[in-house]
Scaffold this motif. Structure first.
Motif, PDB file in Angstrom:
ATOM      1  N   UNK A  75      38.607  -8.721  86.352  1.00  0.00           N
ATOM      2  CA  UNK A  75      37.533  -8.174  86.122  1.00  0.00           C
ATOM      3  C   UNK A  75      37.074  -6.986  87.015  1.00  0.00           C
ATOM      4  N   UNK A  76      36.979  -5.717  86.011  1.00  0.00           N
ATOM      5  CA  UNK A  76      37.041  -4.594  86.419  1.00  0.00           C
ATOM      6  C   UNK A  76      38.302  -4.110  87.461  1.00  0.00           C
ATOM      7  N   UNK A  77      39.379  -4.569  86.705  1.00  0.00           N
ATOM      8  CA  UNK A  77      40.890  -4.158  87.068  1.00  0.00           C
ATOM      9  C   UNK A  77      41.236  -5.160  88.179  1.00  0.00           C
TER      10      UNK A  77
ATOM     11  N   UNK B 115      33.678  -5.441  83.011  1.00  0.00           N
ATOM     12  CA  UNK B 115      34.505  -5.573  82.020  1.00  0.00           C
ATOM     13  C   UNK B 115      35.742  -6.397  82.202  1.00  0.00           C
ATOM     14  N   UNK B 116      36.053  -7.572  81.234  1.00  0.00           N
ATOM     15  CA  UNK B 116      36.899  -8.419  81.610  1.00  0.00           C
ATOM     16  C   UNK B 116      38.206  -8.140  80.693  1.00  0.00           C
ATOM     17  N   UNK B 117      39.272  -8.446  81.184  1.00  0.00           N
ATOM     18  CA  UNK B 117      40.639  -8.128  80.585  1.00  0.00           C
ATOM     19  C   UNK B 117      41.378  -9.247  80.898  1.00  0.00           C
ATOM     20  N   UNK B 118      42.478  -9.403  79.986  1.00  0.00           N
ATOM     21  CA  UNK B 118      43.364 -10.623  80.123  1.00  0.00           C
ATOM     22  C   UNK B 118      44.719 -10.237  79.310  1.00  0.00           C
TER      23      UNK B 118
ATOM     24  N   UNK C 231      39.061  -4.595  78.910  1.00  0.00           N
ATOM     25  CA  UNK C 231      37.580  -3.990  78.990  1.00  0.00           C
ATOM     26  C   UNK C 231      36.713  -4.532  78.010  1.00  0.00           C
ATOM     27  N   UNK C 232      36.670  -5.971  77.768  1.00  0.00           N
ATOM     28  CA  UNK C 232      35.499  -6.485  77.006  1.00  0.00           C
ATOM     29  C   UNK C 232      34.217  -6.758  77.798  1.00  0.00           C
TER      30      UNK C 232
END
Length: 910
Positions: free
Chosen positions: A31-33, A46-49, A94-95
């Motif tokens: 979340x936010x890197x 922003x969420x990333x995976x 960055x969703x």
């Protein structure tokens, strides 16, 4: 029957194992890197995976996200804060969160699953979390700024301040968080223990505009009877800053703001805050300063001062401080900490009789020293980067920075000491006042920098280039201490914008610098002048120096690098107004002529010079440099405006950029393609920034190549050097690029390596060929700017190259360049999507190439000096593989590949 049953179970087990191994999995949720961050103040994080699979050509076709206040609700699919439903999209970075607003101090859980291009649905990922900080500024009104009595106008470093407060807890604590910031640098304790390994909180920002607070989980540190203890030092806020002996740039009074939020098992809450009931005292830190060091007197030790049973009857009541809370922001980047410990490789006596410990590596940080002596003994610790030609301790290049720590003993017992509120740039430590011999076990070097995950790795068959790469990495570590400083040792240590700009891509190869640059860019925008000029250092403490081309252009180029590397559109949006202000400033200065002239610029800083009477050096006209960057920044701004949906702006900046180019051609270019400054840097800018008509580019490229061939070495400074090998390769002159890279004589990248450098030097000749030093007034042995060659080593030798049309390495190029006698090179890069590998070797005339492409990405693979008929991919002939898209192009073979691991072999036609 038993045998058949056993076979059945073996079959089922194998079927499940095969099915499981082939399933696409979701992992590495951030979340936010950040992994499971606490205390963030972003309303829509922003969420990333990442996706992992052991199959080729795996990409995401859709995703589904769930968010809830508890893991139980998440799994039960109840009380969800956000349920995205199935979203047809390949986006896995960055969703943006689109659920219910999350108030202050709330922890949420989230999970994601995906559908891949093979039609398979993944399992739900393991839940991850984020936790909000102070989302409503009114929450800070619970606490008061506190300070000691007014100490008056600060002209020297004063004793560090100690604060304490006792409190009791009668209930079982379910969760406890601390929210803290300070004017000055703090160290936080709870019940006698350090709350965190982080150092130099709250970090260095433009304090009056942006003051960070940190959030700490202290749930497991509490007892029935408790004590909070906080130490404050001058730090960046009140310490010495810059080379003009300025002190207390931001203010004369230190201060503390503290809140602790307790949640009990019965559902009730309690707040512990800084208020008039806290107490303060001076202690053993007599003075501390980033430039000058620290003096610690054990005779003034406050034993047990941060414990609940301490008698503070002689301590003083704090004063409330009238300071705004409107500028408080959550910490974006992790604070510095001790990252690595080093033992001396040698302890020796110099020709002058000095006792010196050699760490073998130029670092930034402190030492930990074990020492015994008699009451009143003063142990003196001095720090230096190098020894002089005779082997003696050398500190002249530190200028006015004293870089000295003092420890005053109070008895004969063994003491372990490390400084609290200072740091040094050093390899060597000179110790005075010891009564006993110093062993290597008595001293430890403590390397301190901002925590940055290592994302890149480069190595090759040349040991000197491998050392150069290590020097680049160490230079980045040492100078990325909360801000990107130019140097870490002398009376400077400032966030020079030009250095950060030219090094930004190399920095992003070596380490994950997303949050580091995000934080710094916010201060750049905050300190930018109303007229658009950007200070040469950020945070700005050198107010007279602003608006230099290449330095100020960090306002656009660094966010652009962040977009290219991390796909970060939000940073383009947030920094856009700042970018516009800078381009508009240049446009106003240029006027209708579109030529920006006669303004303040650093130029091609520290370019090659010569003592020869005919001066075969490299002086590039500053106006030529300025207008090159004017063109480049307006061109980038046009692209950025288009990306964030400002299409009318994009057309305006594109038109401006073309007008600047036309004016540049008329002013600085002859009809035959020769530039008025006939230097390597001039041609590099013209070619790299598209300053020339297409018809003149070959001639300019030829002029550049001729100049390199004539000198047989580089002549570039801070502006030209980062572009040099890139442009030479792009014009088809790998031979010249490699010649410059592997050159060992001055000036070159390897010359410092041959002189024993363990970091990057400020100058090409910090140490002259005869072993003497260059001018001591500006001679840093730890300056990262020339380390920008690292970008070329990764992207050309290693072959890993980004594509700005598909940011974050969604689609990228693998194109290794061979030369310089290298027989092997390996580049690795951890991207937002996963690991990229590009590893090649030439053995017995065979080019062996091992690559790895992350899931949800694809790559163009360029095989140098290859023929289609010779290429094997995973031991199969490429020309017979109808499922792959490939072609021959000149001497190369180009293949389009999806995700997965591949092994390629072919006869190398050199």
């Amino acid at each position: 029957m038993i045998s058949k049953l056993r076979l059945f179970f073996v079959f089922i087990t194998c079927f499940i194992a095969v099915h499981a191994s082939s399933q696409t999995k979701v992992t590495d949720l951030v979340c936010e890197y950040m992994h499971n961050p606490i205390g963030i103040d972003i309303e829509k994080p922003r969420l990333s995976w990442k996706l992992i699979s052991d199959k080729h050509n795996i990409s995401q076709k859709a995703y589904e996200i769930k968010v809830a206040y508890s893991e139980k609700d998440l799994k039960a699919n109840k009380n969800l804060l956000w349920h995205s439903g199935k979203v047809e999209s390949s986006a896995s970075i960055h969703v943006q969160y689109q659920g219910q607003p999350i108030p202050s101090f709330k922890k949420v859980y989230w999970t994601v699953r995906v559908w891949d291009n093979k039609g398979k649905l993944s399992s739900w990922s393991e839940p991850s979390t984020w936790e909000t900080g102070v989302m409503d500024d009114e929450q800070w009104n619970r606490a008061s700024w506190i300070s000691v009595h007014d100490e008056g106008k600060i002209t020297t470093s004063l004793p560090s301040q100690y604060y304490r407060y006792d409190f009791n807890i009668e209930k079982k604590v379910k969760q406890a968080r601390v929210y803290i910031t300070s004017l000055g640098t703090y160290k936080l304790f709870l019940n006698g223990s350090k709350v965190s390994d982080y150092i130099f909180g709250p970090g260095w920002t433009s304090y009056h505009k942006r003051l960070q607070y940190q959030t700490y989980d202290v749930t497991e540190m509490l007892d029935k009877d408790n004590a909070v203890g906080v130490m404050l030092g001058d730090g960046w806020y009140r310490g010495r800053m810059g080379w003009q002996n300025d002190r207390a740039y931001y203010g004369d009074r230190l201060g503390l703001l503290f809140m602790m939020h307790l949640r009990f098992s019965d559902g009730s809450e309690k707040w512990i805050t800084s208020n008039k009931d806290w107490k303060w005292s001076y202690g053993p830190i007599i003075w501390s300063d980033h430039y000058d060091g620290e003096c610690y007197d054990l005779n003034k030790e406050l034993t047990g001062w941060n414990l609940a049973d301490y008698n503070d009857g002689e301590w003083h009541k704090v004063e409330l401080l009238d300071v705004t809370k409107d500028n408080l922001v959550a910490n974006v980047n992790e604070l510095p900490k001790i990252i690595k410990e080093l033992k001396p490789i040698d302890v020796f006596t110099s020709p002058k009789g000095e006792l010196i410990a050699d760490l073998g590596q130029n670092i930034v940080g402190n030492i930990r020293l074990k020492v015994k002596g008699l009451p009143g003994d003063t142990i003196i610790m001095k720090y230096a980067e190098v020894l002089d030609n005779d082997g003696n301790f050398y500190t002249a290049n530190l200028r006015s920075a004293k870089a000295t720590d003092y420890l005053i003993l109070n008895d004969e017992s063994e003491v372990v000491y490390e400084p609290n509120f200072t740091f040094h740039g050093f390899r060597y430590v000179h110790l005075q006042g010891l009564r006993n011999p110093l062993s290597k076990d008595d001293l430890t070097g403590l390397a301190i920098h901002s925590p940055m995950r290592e994302t890149g790795h480069f190595e090759c068959s040349d040991s000197l280039l491998n050392r150069l790469q290590k020097n680049i990495e160490w230079g980045q570590r040492d100078n990325f201490l909360d801000v990107p400083t130019d140097c870490p040792q002398r009376d400077e240590r400032l966030g020079w914008t030009g250095d950060a700009q030219v090094f930004s891509m190399t920095a992003a190869y070596n380490f994950d610098v997303a949050t580091f640059y995000t934080k710094w860019l916010k201060d750049l925008a905050a300190d930018q002048l109303v007229d658009g000029r950007v200070p040469v250092v950020i945070p700005d403490v050198v107010s007279k120096l602003k608006g230099s081309a290449a330095w100020a252009d960090a306002v656009i180029i660094v966010p652009w690098t962040m977009y290219r590397v991390y796909g970060d559109i939000r940073i383009l949006e947030e920094q856009y107004d700042s970018m516009v202000k800078w381009v508009e400033y240049m446009a106003r200065k240029a006027g209708k002529s579109y030529l920006w002239k006669n303004d303040f610029h650093w130029g091609d800083w520290l370019a090659f010079t010569s003592t020869r009477s005919d001066y075969p050096g490299a002086t590039t006209e500053k106006d030529l440099i300025a207008n090159s960057y004017f063109r480049y920044s307006s061109m980038l701004l046009s692209k950025i405006a288009s990306i964030i949906g400002k299409h009318e702006d994009s057309r305006k900046w594109a038109e401006l950029s073309e007008n600047v180019k036309s004016a540049f051609i008329k002013e600085f270019v002859t009809p035959n393609g020769r530039l008025v400054s006939h230097t390597q840097t001039a041609y590099l800018l013209a070619l790299s920034f598209d300053m020339l008509p297409d018809t003149l580019k070959p001639k300019a490229a030829n002029y550049l190549a001729q100049d390199v061939e004539k000198f047989k070495h580089l002549t570039t400074g801070f502006v030209g050097t980062p572009l040099l090998c890139n442009v030479l390769s792009d014009i088809g002159r790998d031979d010249l690029a490699f010649m410059l890279l592997i050159r060992k004589e001055y000036p070159s990248w390897l010359y410092p390596v041959t002189k024993g450098a363990t970091t990057i030097w400020e100058r090409w000749n910090c140490i002259l060929p005869d072993g003497s030093f260059h001018l001591m007034g500006m001679n840093s042995f730890n300056h990262y700017a020339y380390g920008a060659i690292g970008e070329w080593m990764y992207s050309y030798i290693g072959g890993i190259k980004s594509n700005s049309e598909y940011p974050a390495y969604k689609y990228f190029t693998l194109s290794p360049h061979v030369g310089g006698g290298l027989t092997y090179a390996k580049g690795e890069l951890i991207t937002m999507y996963g690991k990229i590998l590009s590893s090649w070797n030439i053995t017995n005339g065979i080019f062996n190439y091992e690559i790895e492409i992350p899931c949800n990405t694809s790559a163009k693979v360029v095989l140098p000096n290859a023929q289609v008929a010779d290429v094997l991919i995973d031991n199969k002939a490429l020309e017979n593989n109808k499922s792959l898209d490939f072609k021959a192009e000149g001497k190369n073979v180009i293949i389009e590949l999806g995700s997965g691991k591949y092994k390629i072999q072919y006869k190398y036609n050199n």
